[in-house]
Structure formats: C-alpha cells, structure tokens
Scaffold this active site. Structure first.
Site, short mmCIF file in Angstrom:
data_model
loop_
_atom_site.label_atom_id
_atom_site.label_comp_id
_atom_site.label_asym_id
_atom_site.label_seq_id
_atom_site.Cartn_x
_atom_site.Cartn_y
_atom_site.Cartn_z
CG HIS A 137 -25.65 -2.17 -52.09
ND1 HIS A 137 -26.05 -1.96 -50.78
CD2 HIS A 137 -24.33 -1.79 -52.15
CE1 HIS A 137 -25.01 -1.50 -50.08
NE2 HIS A 137 -23.98 -1.40 -50.88
CG ASP A 186 -19.87 -4.49 -47.76
OD1 ASP A 186 -19.15 -4.91 -48.68
OD2 ASP A 186 -20.20 -3.30 -47.64
CG HIS A 188 -21.42 0.26 -48.15
ND1 HIS A 188 -20.15 -0.13 -48.54
CD2 HIS A 188 -21.46 1.61 -48.30
CE1 HIS A 188 -19.46 0.93 -48.92
NE2 HIS A 188 -20.23 1.99 -48.79
CG ASP A 273 -16.86 -2.18 -47.67
OD1 ASP A 273 -17.11 -2.98 -46.75
OD2 ASP A 273 -17.72 -1.81 -48.50
#
Length: 363
Positions: A137, A186, A188, A273
C-alpha cells in the site's frame, strides 16, 4: 524460436529464505493486527515442518536510503527518517512507526533486494522473503500522493516502504533485468505498487483482490498511464469468490499477460489474508490454494520471488506460507498444512462474471 517455457534460463535449484530478526522490532501498536508474531510464527512453522532445512537461509543487510528512493520520493524517505529521529510517530490513520520501525523497513527491503540479486545471477531458482511491515500500500509519495487513477488520497494501510517495488526497481537499475512482473495476490489491492509503476513500461503489475474493499482501488479499467498503458492488470473479485474464480484469473489473465511481457523476474506480493480464516478479508481460500497458484506461476519461466504482505490469522498465515514454500521446493502437494486445508472451498458463482470482464478487458 525457443521460448522461455521450452528452455528456461539455467538457474541453481536452490530455493532461498530471507529473514531478519530486526523485523520483530516494528511496533504497530497494541492490539494492532500487524504484529511481530506474524514473522516468528512463519519461521517456527517452516522449521517444525522440515521445510526450513530445504532452504538456503540468508540474513540480509539493511539497504541505504538511496535504494528506497528507487521506488519512493526523496521527500517521503526523508519523512521516515525524521519520524525515526523523533523516536516514532503516526504516518497516517492506521500506520505508525516506533523506535525499531525504520530498521525493520531497511532490512525487509534489503531482504527483497538480496533475493532478487541471487535469483537474477543464477544462485537461486526462487525465494521466500519474510518482510515486515508489509509494503504494497506504500505509494511513491506515501500519504502525500494523489495518483491520477483515484480521487482519494492514497493511504499506507500498515505499510511504510514498498519492498516488492524496491526490489523490482533495483533489479532493473542494478540487477540486469530488462523487465519485471509483479503479481499481487493479497486480498487488498496493491494500490501502492500500482502507483509506483503506473507510468513504467519496464514493469507489469497484476493484482487479484476483494472489491469493493480497502483501499477502494483496483478496478479493471485501471490499466496504466500513457507510457505504460495495458501494463496494469486488475482482476477485482467480490467477497467469497473462492479458488475456482482465482484459478481462472491466473490461467486466463495473469499467465497469458506475463508470458506476453516476458519478464526476467517475477515478484509475488504474497499476502495471505484471502484465507477463509482471516479476520480482515472474506475471500474464502484454503492454504492449499497458494500452492496451486505458485505452481501456475512457475510455468511462466523466470525466477519467482515471493515477498510477504498481509495475513492476520496466525494459523492460516503459517499454513499458507508453508504451502507456498512447498511449491517453490518442488513438492507436488502442500507440506505442513492440515488435511482439510488441501482442497478448495466452494465460491461465489457471480465471481466468474468478474473474471470474464477482466479477461475480455485484457484481450
């Protein structure tokens, strides 16, 4: 003409493991999901299952700040040093630095760079990097940036430095690579990695992620800037998509895109995740899925560098890491995962329409 699939570049069969105890020193805050136990749990599980003995373990050196500036602005890197000099502090709403955070960042990026160097020079066939804090991120300017493809200020989401992006840029500037591909699995979206390479024709960025979800980016229409149009490939999927939809994304979108791009190095932003037990995300994968995804990516040809990102259930994190490493060392089935973690769970039927949309957009 001989393709990379038919005759891959000669590489040592050695698989590397890169980790450093300094990553335990990053203090994200009490009760924060991104804890030092994420690193220790993975390493202990790899040791307990015997997988660690099949890896060549290396302790990396910290990189100097100019290496971070390959992927981040000098102003943002300076901010990290200023916060460190002050003994720590908050970088954004959910990302903070403690007294050991900068050291953790420098050895984590160092780990990714070390692994990239060893893969590119033929010493290793692939590697698993246990980095912390995660990085995908972290945008070029950190919380100061506002990329053209999003109307909101980019957040850091537990991330301080983008280790995968640093390794990719190092590989191109110093490692002899002409092209690097990054695949982010991931749950996200890797908005930071997308931001860093939005205008870079030497890097292919691909991501499969829960959508709509934090950070709110990663639509299929986000395909790269004018100088790299088509080199950002997003497959946004709804919650509960399951492995079948993911597998189609790999087979019909990512593998063809990567083969066409013909990278010298393939980096995986390996967040776990998307596992069904994860308390943050809702994608419905078992640990065995990551073994199968890794084997799909191995068919592309270049060395495979897996860099840890998210994953916040410790059991799921350890099983999924072991499953990935199992594929890297050539195991036909995952090692170190419970029997009920080997098969695939049923997923959401509507997820396949999202894969169809991404595949059509690619063509």
């Amino acid at each position: 003409m001989v393709t990379r699939d038919e005759q891959p570049a000669a590489r040592s069969p050695v698989v590397g493991l890169v980790a450093h105890e300094a990553t335990l020193g990053h203090d994200a805050g009490t009760a924060h999901p991104e804890q030092p136990s994420r690193v220790s749990t993975i390493l202990e599980h790899l040791d307990r299952t015997g997988l660690a003995r099949r890896l060549e373990s290396v302790e990396p050196e910290a990189v100097p700040r100019e290496v971070l500036e390959l992927a981040h602005s000098p102003e943002y890197v300076r901010l990290l040093w200023e916060i460190d000099d002050a003994g720590g502090g908050r970088v954004d709403l959910d990302t903070r630095m403690g007294s050991g955070s900068l050291a953790a960042v420098l050895v984590s990026s160092g780990a990714a760079v070390e692994a990239a160097a060893r893969i590119l020079d033929g010493r290793w066939s692939s590697a698993f990097v246990v980095a912390r804090p995660p990085g995908h991120h972290a945008t070029y300017d950190g919380p100061l940036s506002q990329p053209a493809w999003t109307a909101v200020r980019a957040s850091l989401g537990f991330c301080l430095v983008n280790h995968a992006a640093v390794a990719a840029r190092w590989a191109i500037h110093h490692g002899g690579a002409a092209r690097v591909a990054i695949l982010d699995w991931d749950a996200h979206h890797g908005n930071g990695t997308q931001d860093v390479f939005w205008e870079d024709p030497q890097v292919l960025f691909m991501s499969v992620h829960q959508f709509p979800f934090y950070p709110g980016t990663g639509d299929v229409t986000e395909t790269g800037g004018a100088s790299a149009d088509g080199l950002t490939v997003n497959v946004p999927l709804p919650a509960g998509s399951g492995e079948d939809a993911y597998a189609r994304a790999f087979e019909e979108v990512f593998v063809p895109a990567a083969r066409k791009f013909d990278p010298d190095l393939l980096i995986v932003s390996a967040g776990f995740d998307a596992h069904v037990r994860d308390p943050v995300c809702l994608m419905g994968l078992t640990a065995g899925a990551f073994h199968r995804f890794t084997r799909m990516l191995q068919r592309i040809g270049p060395g495979l560098l897996c860099v840890l990102e998210g994953g916040y259930d410790l059991s799921a994190l350890s099983w999924s890491s072991a499953s990935t490493v199992s594929a890297l060392v050539g195991e036909a089935e995952p090692v170190g995962v419970p029997p009920d973690e080997v098969g695939a769970l049923p997923g959401a039927t509507e997820a396949h329409r999202w894969v169809d949309r991404a595949a059509a957009h690619l063509s």
